[in-house]
Scaffold this motif. Structure first.
Motif, short mmCIF file in Angstrom:
data_model
loop_
_atom_site.label_atom_id
_atom_site.label_comp_id
_atom_site.label_asym_id
_atom_site.label_seq_id
_atom_site.Cartn_x
_atom_site.Cartn_y
_atom_site.Cartn_z
N ASN A 179 -11.65 2.91 13.19
CA ASN A 179 -10.40 3.54 12.24
C ASN A 179 -9.76 4.55 13.14
OD1 ASN A 179 -10.48 1.63 10.04
ND2 ASN A 179 -12.32 2.74 9.34
N LEU A 226 -13.81 1.93 1.73
CA LEU A 226 -12.45 2.39 1.38
C LEU A 226 -12.18 2.68 -0.01
CD1 LEU A 226 -9.68 1.83 2.98
CD2 LEU A 226 -9.37 -0.32 1.21
N GLY A 227 -11.50 3.91 -0.08
CA GLY A 227 -11.21 4.39 -1.60
C GLY A 227 -12.31 4.96 -2.15
N ARG A 268 -9.92 11.32 10.93
CA ARG A 268 -10.17 10.10 11.53
C ARG A 268 -10.71 10.18 13.10
NH1 ARG A 268 -6.36 6.67 11.84
NH2 ARG A 268 -4.57 7.73 10.87
N ASN A 295 -12.02 -6.89 1.00
CA ASN A 295 -11.93 -5.86 1.60
C ASN A 295 -13.02 -5.77 2.77
OD1 ASN A 295 -12.02 -3.09 2.42
ND2 ASN A 295 -13.07 -2.50 0.74
N SER A 312 0.87 -1.16 -0.02
CA SER A 312 0.11 0.05 -0.04
C SER A 312 0.65 1.17 -0.02
CB SER A 312 -1.00 0.08 1.18
OG SER A 312 -1.89 -0.88 1.17
N ILE A 337 -14.33 6.06 5.38
CA ILE A 337 -14.02 4.80 5.62
C ILE A 337 -14.82 3.98 6.73
CG2 ILE A 337 -12.11 2.87 6.02
CD1 ILE A 337 -10.11 5.29 5.52
N TRP A 371 0.60 3.87 -3.06
CA TRP A 371 0.15 5.44 -2.59
C TRP A 371 1.31 6.22 -3.21
CZ3 TRP A 371 3.40 8.91 0.53
CH2 TRP A 371 2.68 9.85 1.04
N ALA A 394 -4.14 0.17 5.22
CA ALA A 394 -5.38 0.44 4.40
C ALA A 394 -5.77 1.89 4.58
CB ALA A 394 -6.57 -0.53 5.01
N VAL A 395 -5.97 2.55 5.88
CA VAL A 395 -6.67 3.81 6.06
C VAL A 395 -5.55 4.83 5.69
CG1 VAL A 395 -8.03 2.95 7.66
CG2 VAL A 395 -6.22 4.09 8.45
N HIS A 407 -6.24 3.86 1.13
CA HIS A 407 -7.44 4.74 0.69
C HIS A 407 -7.02 5.78 -0.10
CE1 HIS A 407 -11.11 6.76 1.57
NE2 HIS A 407 -10.52 7.67 2.15
N GLU A 408 -6.09 6.40 0.18
CA GLU A 408 -5.79 7.60 -0.78
C GLU A 408 -5.34 7.37 -2.09
OE1 GLU A 408 -4.05 11.52 1.47
OE2 GLU A 408 -2.86 11.27 -0.40
#
Ligand SMILES: Cc1cc2nc3c(=O)[nH]c(=O)nc-3n(C[C@H](O)[C@H](O)[C@H](O)COP(=O)(O)OP(=O)(O)OC[C@H]3O[C@@H](n4cnc5c(N)ncnc54)[C@H](O)[C@@H]3O)c2cc1C
Ligand code: SF4
Lengths: 285, 590
Positions: B235, B42-43, B218, B37, B16, B48, B20, B241-242, B246-247
C-alpha cells in the motif's frame, strides 16, 4: 524499506474474515504427487493417467528440457501436474486459483502468504467453474452464450492428438510430435496448443505456489528474481547498472529476429470464448 | 438538523472521493460496490493490509479485474453498426477492476493535471470535422483548488522546479508537490537523455506513490516493479481505497461489497431519484433509499445504468432527453515507442515510470495537420521506461504461430524484451464523436441477467494522423538514448488493426481510460449533467466518474475525475436538496 512498516501495515484480517485458506507446501507436494502418481493409479485430479502422459509429451515440446535444451523444461518444472491441478481445481479444497499475498518468504517476508490461497466467493467461483467446466448448456451459465471449458478442450484435444498419431501421441519421437503440434491446418490441434501453451507458460514462469516452476527452474535459467516484496530494490539498483550483471550484450542478429514480436507488445484481449489467450504486453497506462 | 443522505454507486476514483468529502461534511453515506474488498482491514483501525502480491499469474486471473466471463461487454465499429451488425466481439472491452477502490487498485498512479487549453478547446482552436468538440462548462481555475486537495490526500510526488515553463503556464501550481520524486529509474534516465538531446524536456512524472516512509502512515515504495496492473502489496501507492475510502469508512460511511446496482429508482414524475435497486452478495433483490444518488460506476457502467433505468417519465433512459447518454465515449489512443539497449536496463525495477515528456501535447497546426484535413493535431503525455515482466515476455514470444519449443526458450534466455527494452507510451487525446457510444446490447446478458454494455467505436482520423505525426518522434528519442541499438514505433493504426478481425483488443482499446458518456455542459439539450455533475433532468442525481468529461485531453484522467468529484461534493454539501419523499431520511440498511 522499513521492515517495521511492512509489519505494521499488513493486517492478518484476511484469515479472520474467512478470505484465506492455507495450502502448506507439504499439501501442495501431496496434491502434485497425486497427479504424478496418476500413471500408476489411473487418474490425477482431472486427467486420466494416459491423458497426463500425453500432456507431458505436449508440455515437453512446448518448453523443452534436457536433452533438447540445456536447462530444465516444463516437465522438470512439474507443469503437467500443475495443469492437472488447475483442471481439477474444484475437486480440491480450496481451489488454488488465486494465491494469497502480500509476501512469500523468498524476498524477506516473515510468513508465506502466497500459500494462503484466497477463497473464491460465489461470484468468483462461478467464473472459474465456467472457465474450467464450460457452460455445458446450463441456463444459469449461458447468459452470454456458450463457453467451452478447459476440461473439455484438454480431454478432446489430447484424444485428438492420439488420433493424429495412430493411437499414441506420447510414443512418437519429438520431431514427429512437433510436426503435429505445428500443423496450422488442424483447428483442433491449434485450440489445444493455444490452451496448453498459455497454461504451460503460467506454470513454468509463475510463482511455484500454483504447483509448477518447481525448484524455481523457470526463474533460474532466465535470471528472474521473482516476487520481490517486502525487500524490493535499493535506490542504487533502480537508478544504476548492476555491477557484474548477467554480463552478456545483445547481438545484431538477435535484434533483427525480434521484429515479428513487436505487435504483441500491444497485448491481447481475446474474445470471451478464447479467454486463455489474454496477455498484457508493454505495461503502463 | 440531519444532513441529506447519500448513496454512492461504485467505490472507485470518483465514488470514493465523493464519499470521503460528503462523510466529512456530515452526510450519511452508503457505498454500493459490485466487487469484493481485497484489502483486509480497510476502514478499520487495524490498518490496511493487502491480498496482492508480486504474482503475474493471479494478475491474469480476474482477481481484481472484472471477470469477462461473467460480465462481458460487446463491441463493434461504426462501420459495422452501419451495416446492421449487432456486435463483432464479446469479452473485455477496456474493462477496469471491479473491486473496492475500483480502477485505482492497480493503477500506475500517474496524476497529471489537465491544461488550461483543454477546458476551452473549441473556443481556442475551433471545431474539428466529424467530432463533437465543445468547451467544458468550467475552467482550469475552477478546478485548481480541488487538484491541490486531491494531490495532498493521495500523496503525490513530483518536483515543480523541474517542470517546463509551458507546463506551469498551462497548469499553474500554488504549491510544491507533497512528496519528492522516487529514485529515477535507469531506463527512464537513458530515455530522458535521448529526449534532451532532441530538445525535449523530461521531468519527474507526478505520481501518487509514496516516496517517504510513513507518509500518511503508509510504507515507502520499495520499487518492487510489479506496479502497473498489480495491487500494491505494501500500500505504498495512493488510491481511491487507501487515500479516500479508508477514511470515509473510519468516519462512518458504509460500504456494501458485492452489491450490483441495476436500477436508479425515481419518483413517478421522474424528477427526483429515490434511491437504487441492487442485487446483494447472495443475489437477492434489494432497495436502498437516500436523498441523493451519486453514480460513479465508471464511464461505461454509468451510461449503462442510466439506460437500464428508463421509465415512463424517461423513455430513452434516465436523464437522457438530450439523447447524449452513452455518446462521445473517449478512450485515448496509444502510440508506443520501443527502445532496445545493449545493456540490461531493467526497466521493470521501480514503479511504472519515473519521467514524463509533455512536448507532444499539441496542438500542432503545421502541414501534416492540413494535409490530413484537420485544423490541428494533438498527442499526449508520454511516459519513459515502460517494461515487460517475465510471464509477459513469455506470452509475447509465444504470440506468432508455432512460436514455441527451443526457439522460445532461447528467446527467454536471451531476454531482449525484458532486459534490454525500455518503452515509451504516449496516451494521446482522442476526439469525441457522437457515434462512439455505449448502448445496451440487444441480446447478450451478464451473470446478473441484465443487458451488457455495447461499445460502438471507430477511430477518428485525428487520432491516426496525430499518431503518425508524433510516433516517429518517440522512435527518435529511443534511438538517441545512450546505449540504444534500435528505436521503433508502433503507431495507433497498428494497434487498432484487431478491429478488422472483430476483436476490439490490444493497445488501442485497452487504455483503461474511459471518458465522456454523460457529458457536462450548460445546455440541457446537448449535455447530460451540469458543471457540478448534476443531471439536468433529475435534481438529486449526480455523476462523479469519467463520464462528464467533455474532451479527453492528453492526460491520464483520474486526478481530474477526483477533483471534479470533490468539487461536486462541496456543491452538494453547500446546497439543500429537496427530498425524494417529502421528508429527510437516511439510507435504509436492510
Ligand atoms: C493498469 C491500469 C493503470 C492505470 N493507470 C492510471 C494512471 O496512471 N493514471 C490515471 O489517471 N489513471 C490510470 N488508470 C485508470 C484509472 O484506474 C481510472 O481512470 C479510474 O479508476 C476511473 O475512476 P472511476 O471512478 O471512473 O471508475 P472506477 O475506478 O472504475 O470505479 C468504478 C467502480 O464502480 C463499480 N461498479 C460498476 N458498476 C457497478 C454497479 N452496477 N453496481 C455497483 N458497483 C458498480 C466497479 O466495480 C468499480 O469499483 C489505470 C487503469 C489501469 C487498469
Ligand atoms: S513499485 Fe512501489 S508502488 Fe508499485 S507496487 Fe511496488 S512498492 Fe507498490
Amino acid at each position: 524499506m522499513g521492515e517495521g512498516i511492512s509489519r505494521r501495515s499488513f493486517v492478518r484480517a484476511g484469515g479472520a474474515l474467512g478470505l484465506l485458506a492455507l495450502v502448506p507446501r507439504a499439501r501442495l507436494e501431496e496434491l502434485l504427487a497425486a497427479s504424478a502418481r496418476a500413471a500408476g493409479t489411473g487418474g490425477g485430479h482431472f486427467l486420466t493417467a494416459h491423458e497426463l502422459d500425453t500432456l507431458r509429451a505436449v508440455c515437453g515440446r512446448l518448453v523443452p528440457g534436457p536433452p533438447d535444451d540445456p536447462d530444465p523444461g516444463a516437465r522438470e518444472a512439474h507443469v503437467p501436474e500443475a495443469i492437472d491441478l488447475l483442471l481439477g481445481a474444484f475437486r480440491v479444497s480450496p481451489p488454488m486459483i488465486h494465491a494469497g499475498g502480500p509476501f512469500s518468504r523468498r524476498a524477506g517476508g516473515k510468513r508465506d502468504d502466497f500459500t494462503h490461497f484466497v477463497r473464491l466467493d460465489r461470484h468468483a467461483a462461478l467464473g472459474w467453474r465456467i472457465r474450467l467446466e464450460g457452460t455445458r448448456g446450463k441456463r444459469q451459465r449461458e447468459f452470454a452464450g456458450p463457453v467451452r471449458g478447459l476440461q473439455q478442450i484438454y480431454r478432446e484435444g489430447l484424444a485428438h492428438l492420439d488420433s493424429r498419431a495412430a493411437g499414441h501421441f506420447a510414443a512418437l519421437p519429438g520431431p514427429a510430435q512437433d510436426a503435429i503440434l505445428s500443423d496450422q491446418s488442424d483447428d483442433q490441434v491449434q485450440e489445444l496448443v493455444g490452451v496448453a501453451l498459455s497454461n504451460t507458460l503460467e506454470a513454468m514462469y509463475g510463482p511455484p505456489e500454483y504447483g509448477g516452476n518447481r525448484g524455481l527452474v523457470g526463474w533460474k535459467y532466465t535470471h528472474w528474481p521473482g516476487d520481490r516484496q517486502p525487500r524490493g530494490y535499493t535506490d542504487a539498483q533502480v537508478s544504476g547498472l548492476d555491477a557484474g550483471g548477467p554480463g552478456f550484450k545483445l547481438d545484431a542478429k538477435a535484434l533483427r529476429g525480434m521484429e515479428r514480436f513487436l505487435p504483441a507488445l500491444a497485448g491481447v484481449r481475446p474474445s470471451r470464448e478464447r479467454f486463455w489467450l489474454r496477455s498484457r504486453g508493454l505495461r503502463g497506462r | 438538523m440531519s444532513k441529506a443522505s447519500v448513496i454512492v454507486v461504485g467505490s472507485g476514483a470518483g465514488g470514493s472521493a465523493a464519499a470521503w468529502a460528503l462523510r466529512r461534511a456530515g452526510h450519511p453515506v452508503l457505498i454500493l460496490e459490485k466487487g469484493r474488498n481485497l484489502l483486509p482491514g480497510l476502514g478499520t483501525h487495524h490498518g490496511i493490509g493487502s491480498l496482492f502480491g508480486n504474482d503475474e499469474v493471479k494478475a491474469g486471473r480476474a482477481f481484481e479485474n472484472q471477470d469477462e466471463i461473467l460480465e462481458p461487454r460487446t463491441s463493434r465499429t461504426q462501420e459495422e453498426a452501419g451495416q446492421g451488425v449487432d456486435r463483432s466481439f464479446i469479452g473485455d472491452v477496456n474493462d477496469l477492476p471491479t473491486v473496492a477502490g475500483g480502477g485505482t487498485i492497480h493503477w500506475d498512479a500517474k496524476t497529471p493535471r489537465f491544461w488550461k487549453q483543454d477546458f476551452k478547446a473549441l473556443s481556442l482552436y475551433g471545431p474539428v470535422p466529424g467530432a463533437t468538440m465543445a468547451d467544458w462548462p468550467l475552467s482550469y481555475d475552477d478546478l485548481a483548488p480541488y487538484y491541490d486537495r486531491v494531490e495532498a490526500r493521495l500523496g503525490v510526488q513530483g518536483d515543480v522546479h523541474r517542470m517546463p515553463k509551458r507546463t506551469l503556464e498551462q497548469a499553474p501550481r500554488r504549491h510544491q508537490f507533497p512528496l519528492p520524486p522516487n529514485p529515477p529509474m535507469y531506463a527512464g534516465k537513458l530515455l530522458a537523455e535521448g529526449a534532451a538531446s532532441l530538445g525535449y524536456e523530461a521531468y519527474p512524472f507526478p505520481m501518487a506513490i509514496n516516496s517517504v516512509e510513513g507518509h500518511h502512515g503508509r510504507a515507502r515504495c520499495n520499487s518492487c516493479g510489479f506496479c502497473s496492473g498489480f495491487g500494491c502489496p505494501i500500500n505504498a501507492r495512493g488510491s481511491a481505497a487507501v487515500s479516500f475510502l479508508h477514511e470515509a469508512l473510519l468516519h462512518g460511511a458504509k460500504l456494501r461489497p458485492r452489491s450490483f446496482v441495476y436500477r436508479i429508482d425515481t419518483t413517478k414524475n421522474g424528477k427526483l431519484a429515490r434511491g437504487v435497486s441492487y442485487l446483494d452478495s447472495r443475489g437477492r433483490k434489494r432497495k436502498a433509499r437516500a436523498d441523493i444518488v451519486i453514480l460513479a460506476a465508471s464511464g461505461i457502467e454509468t451510461a449503462r445504468l442510466l439506460l437500464l433505468s428508463r421509465s415512463a417519465a424517461h423513455p430513452h433512459g434516465l436523464a437522457n432527453r438530450s439523447g447524449q447518454v452513452g455518446r462521445n465515449l473517449m478512450f485515448h489512443f496509444v502510440t508506443l515507442g520501443i527502445g532496445i539497449f545493449t545493456d540490461d536496463v531493467h526497466a521493470w525495477r521501480g514503479p511504472s515510470t519515473t519521467f514524463v515528456i509533455d512536448d507532444f501535447i499539441g496542438p500542432y497546426t503545421g502541414p501534416e495537420a492540413k494535409n490530413a484535413g484537420l485544423p490541428y493535431l494533438k498527442g499526449g503525455l508520454c511516459e519513459t521506461g515502460g517494461d515487460i515482466l517475465l510471464l509477459d515476455e513469455a506470452q509475447i514470444y509465444a504470440a506468432p504461430p508455432n512460436s514455441w519449443g527451443k526457439q522460445h526458450k532461447n528467446l527467454m534466455r536471451q531476454s531482449v524484451f525484458r532486459r534490454h527494452l525500455a518503452g515509451m507510451s504516449m496516451l494521446g487525446e482522442d476526439m469525441p464523436q457522437a457515434a462512439n457510444r455505449v448502448d445496451l446490447d440487444p441480446k447478450i446478458r451478464d451473470v446478473y441477467g441484465f443487458p451488457v454494455p455495447r461499445i460502438t467505436r471507430s477511430q477518428h482520423k485525428f487520432e491516426l494522423a496525430s499518431s503518425s505525426y508524433y510516433g516517429p518522434k518517440l522512435a527518435e528519442i529511443c534511438q538517441r538514448a545512450p546505449g540504444a541499438v534500435s528505436g521503433q514505433v508502433i503507431p495507433a493504426g497498428t494497434l487498432s488493426s484487431n478491429n478488422a478481425t472483430g476483436d476490439l483488443t490490444g493497445g488501442l482499446a485497452s487504455t483503461a481510460h474511459i471518458m465522456g458518456t454523460a457529458r457536462m455542459g450548460h445546455d440541457p439539450r446537448h449535455s447530460v449533467v451540469d458543471a457540478f455533475g448534476r443531471a439536468h433532468e433529475v435534481e438529486n442525481l449526480f455523476v462523479a466518474d469519467g463520464s462528464p468529461f467533455v474532451t479527453a485531453g492528453g492526460f491520464n484522467p483520474t486526478l481530474t475525475i477526483m477533483a471534479l468529484s470533490l468539487r461536486m461534493a462541496e456543491h452538494i454539501a453547500g446546497v439543500r436538496y429537496e427530498r425524494a419523499r417529502g421528508r429527510r431520511h437516511r439510507p435504509r440498511h436492510h
